[in-house]
Design a protein around this motif. Structure first.
Motif, mmCIF file in Angstrom:
data_model
loop_
_atom_site.group_PDB
_atom_site.id
_atom_site.type_symbol
_atom_site.label_atom_id
_atom_site.label_comp_id
_atom_site.label_asym_id
_atom_site.label_seq_id
_atom_site.Cartn_x
_atom_site.Cartn_y
_atom_site.Cartn_z
ATOM 1 N N LYS A 259 18.048 6.119 56.066
ATOM 2 C CA LYS A 259 19.230 6.946 55.798
ATOM 3 C C LYS A 259 18.759 8.204 55.085
ATOM 4 N N TYR A 260 19.292 9.319 55.495
ATOM 5 C CA TYR A 260 18.883 10.596 54.922
ATOM 6 C C TYR A 260 19.460 10.788 53.524
ATOM 7 N N GLY A 261 18.619 11.288 52.632
ATOM 8 C CA GLY A 261 19.082 11.589 51.285
ATOM 9 C C GLY A 261 18.336 12.774 50.699
ATOM 10 N N GLU A 262 19.029 13.528 49.876
ATOM 11 C CA GLU A 262 18.446 14.649 49.150
ATOM 12 C C GLU A 262 18.597 14.349 47.668
ATOM 13 N N VAL B 166 10.182 10.654 59.880
ATOM 14 C CA VAL B 166 11.553 10.137 59.832
ATOM 15 C C VAL B 166 12.579 11.270 59.742
ATOM 16 N N VAL B 167 12.301 12.277 58.925
ATOM 17 C CA VAL B 167 13.286 13.337 58.708
ATOM 18 C C VAL B 167 13.254 14.383 59.822
ATOM 19 N N HIS B 168 12.076 14.813 60.223
ATOM 20 C CA HIS B 168 11.983 15.917 61.176
ATOM 21 C C HIS B 168 11.808 15.472 62.633
ATOM 22 N N VAL B 169 11.078 14.398 62.870
ATOM 23 C CA VAL B 169 10.878 13.936 64.251
ATOM 24 C C VAL B 169 12.017 13.008 64.687
ATOM 25 N N VAL C 147 16.672 11.725 61.141
ATOM 26 C CA VAL C 147 17.561 10.751 60.519
ATOM 27 C C VAL C 147 18.836 11.399 59.975
ATOM 28 N N ALA C 148 18.781 12.664 59.588
ATOM 29 C CA ALA C 148 19.973 13.350 59.064
ATOM 30 C C ALA C 148 21.065 13.477 60.122
ATOM 31 N N ASP C 149 20.685 13.451 61.391
ATOM 32 C CA ASP C 149 21.655 13.576 62.483
ATOM 33 C C ASP C 149 22.270 12.236 62.883
ATOM 34 N N GLN C 150 21.853 11.154 62.230
ATOM 35 C CA GLN C 150 22.356 9.817 62.548
ATOM 36 C C GLN C 150 23.326 9.397 61.434
ATOM 37 N N PRO C 151 24.647 9.488 61.661
ATOM 38 C CA PRO C 151 25.626 9.227 60.604
ATOM 39 C C PRO C 151 25.460 7.872 59.915
ATOM 40 N N GLY C 152 25.158 6.837 60.649
ATOM 41 C CA GLY C 152 25.009 5.504 60.047
ATOM 42 C C GLY C 152 23.579 5.172 59.692
#
Length: 158
Positions: A47-50, A24-27, A30-35
């Motif tokens: 949705k990306y979260g740290e 999800v994060v690297h392939v 998801v971080a590049d998808q604003p919504g």
């Protein structure tokens, strides 16, 4: 033999979490998808979260000290669960739940070591309530394992 169940549950939880985060994060990036990425909106959205704190963003800390304290606490909990489960004969269900908790906790430890935070990507909302929190599969395994250890405690192996 019974300890193998704990080991396999821990390895499965660890692998499933790490593979899902990678995909999800690297392939899927998801971080590049604003919504975010709608999976089954609004019930499930990526949705990306740290997360630099613990669950639900509690105890957020950007310091290296906080990061390593949380790593230490996680490892200590894993060791504590292992010692507790190793002291007496427990049911296979208890060992399985302990494995889920340990595998999930160690998966989040790996994130903290590699990235300095835990990668989160799951968001669930329902019924007109917009949930702002994100989590990951390791969190699900930790929660399910802990609940299982509480619910099934006292059921000794035959």
């Amino acid at each position: 033999m019974r300890s193998r169940l704990l080991l396999w549950a821990a390895l499965a939880a660890f692998a499933i979490d790490q593979i899902s985060k990678y995909l999800v994060v690297h392939v899927m990036r998801v971080a590049d998808q604003p919504g975010g990425i709608d999976v089954v909106p609004p019930l499930l959205v990526f949705k990306y979260g740290e997360n630099r704190g613990i669950n639900f963003g509690l105890f957020q800390g950007n310091s290296e000290a906080a990061r390593w304290i949380l790593i230490g606490i996680s490892v200590a909990i894993c060791v504590g669960v292992l010692v507790w489960l190793g002291r007496a004969a427990h049911s296979g269900l208890m060992l399985f739940c302990g494995g889920l908790l340990i595998g999930g906790a160690l998966a989040n430890v790996v994130d903290r070591v590699l990235y300095g935070f835990v990668l989160d990507f799951l968001n669930m909302s329902c019924c007109g309530i917009n949930n702002p929190f994100v989590f990951n599969l390791a969190d699900v395994f930790i929660f399910a394992g802990a609940i299982g250890l509480v619910l099934f405690d006292g059921k000794k192996a035959s």
